[in-house]
Design an enzyme around this catalytic site. Structure first.
Site, short mmCIF file in Angstrom:
data_model
loop_
_atom_site.label_atom_id
_atom_site.label_comp_id
_atom_site.label_asym_id
_atom_site.label_seq_id
_atom_site.Cartn_x
_atom_site.Cartn_y
_atom_site.Cartn_z
N SER A 158 0.85 -1.18 0.00
CA SER A 158 0.00 0.00 0.00
C SER A 158 0.89 1.23 0.00
O SER A 158 2.06 1.16 0.41
CB SER A 158 -0.89 0.02 1.26
OG SER A 158 -1.55 1.26 1.41
N TYR A 171 -1.49 -0.09 10.74
CA TYR A 171 -1.68 -0.50 9.35
C TYR A 171 -0.44 -0.17 8.52
O TYR A 171 0.06 -1.02 7.77
CB TYR A 171 -2.91 0.19 8.76
CG TYR A 171 -3.15 -0.16 7.31
CD1 TYR A 171 -3.53 -1.45 6.93
CD2 TYR A 171 -3.01 0.80 6.30
CE1 TYR A 171 -3.74 -1.78 5.61
CE2 TYR A 171 -3.23 0.48 4.97
CZ TYR A 171 -3.60 -0.81 4.63
OH TYR A 171 -3.82 -1.13 3.31
#
Length: 259
Positions: A158, A171
């Site tokens: 990501s 995250y």
């Protein structure tokens, strides 16, 4: 000697020839979003895809759609947090097809909240899915790839692995870990290609993983500029489609409007 540089004939493609052989491709998190789009894209390119996800009914429906469109697709219930489940997923693919050429480690979880919310269960879940899940996938396919002398591991990270934002500390940490694991595997490999694909805002169910309502609403707002999952699938297909001697190590795909 004629020193005039070669110019391709109009209408021809001067790009290097790709290896167009049908590959056996395992895709985790294939029930929706990037995983589903990738399975469909690679099947349409003539590859034999094996879909894995927790939702048995959903991956069965996606596989049926692929088959109806003329592609090749198998499906298996998969929990990437369980190493036995991942090993069984890979073993089923080997039993059916005799080899494993590509693993797309796509399954992921995004649960955003400030650290002082102390959502330790969500922290643990993200670590289990986003980090251990990637490692379990690598462990399940790497011996086979080493034995056959070729293979390709595509890890979906990501843009959160390139920066840290409020509410996203854990995250982001998991996605930094994916990039570190991928780079370590790349440096240790001579036969196995390794690609990290880092999407920005992408339309998927990932935005619904946060238990914190404010964080969830912030992600939903960001979805207004999100790119379709098919855009990321296209990046993965590009990396997979390169000739065996070409290893595309890292691709970042984000909306043009994303800061």
């Amino acid at each position: 000697m004629n020193s005039t540089p070669h110019r391709p004939t109009a209408g021809t493609d001067p790009a290097p020839r790709q290896d167009t052989a049908s590959l056996v491709v395992l895709v985790t998190g294939a029930s929706s979003g990037i995983g589903e789009a990738t399975a469909r894209r690679l099947a349409a390119a003539g590859h034999r895809v094996v879909l894995g996800a927790r939702r048995a009914d959903r991956i069965a429906a996606v596989a049926a759609d692929i088959e109806a469109a003329g592609g090749s697709a198998d499906h298996h219930v998969l929990d990437v947090t369980d190493p036995k489940s991942v090993l069984a997923f890979a073993a089923a693919a080997r039993a059916r097809h005799g080899r494993i050429d590509v693993l797309v480690n796509n399954a992921g979880l995004m649960a955003l909240a400030p650290l002082d919310a102390v959502r330790t269960d969500e922290w643990d879940r993200m670590i289990d899915v986003n980090v251990r899940g990637v490692l379990h996938g690598i462990a399940a396919v790497l011996p086979q790839m080493r034995a056959q002398g070729s293979g390709h591991v595509v890890n979906v990270a990501s843009v959160a692995g390139l920066r840290v934002d409020p509410t996203a500390a854990v995250y982001c940490a998991t996605k930094y870990a994916v990039r570190a694991i991928s780079e370590g595997l790349r440096q240790e490999s001579r036969e196995v290609r390794v690609t990290v694909v880092s999407p920005g805002f992408t339309r998927s169910e990932l935005a619904e993983g946060s238990g914190d309502e404010a964080a969830r609403e912030a992600v939903r707002a960001g979805m207004e500029i999100a790119i379709p999952a098919e855009a990321v699938a296209g990046a993965i297909a590009y990396a997979v489609g390169r000739p065996p001697e070409v290893d595309v190590n890292e691709i970042v795909v984000r909306p043009t409007a994303q800061g």
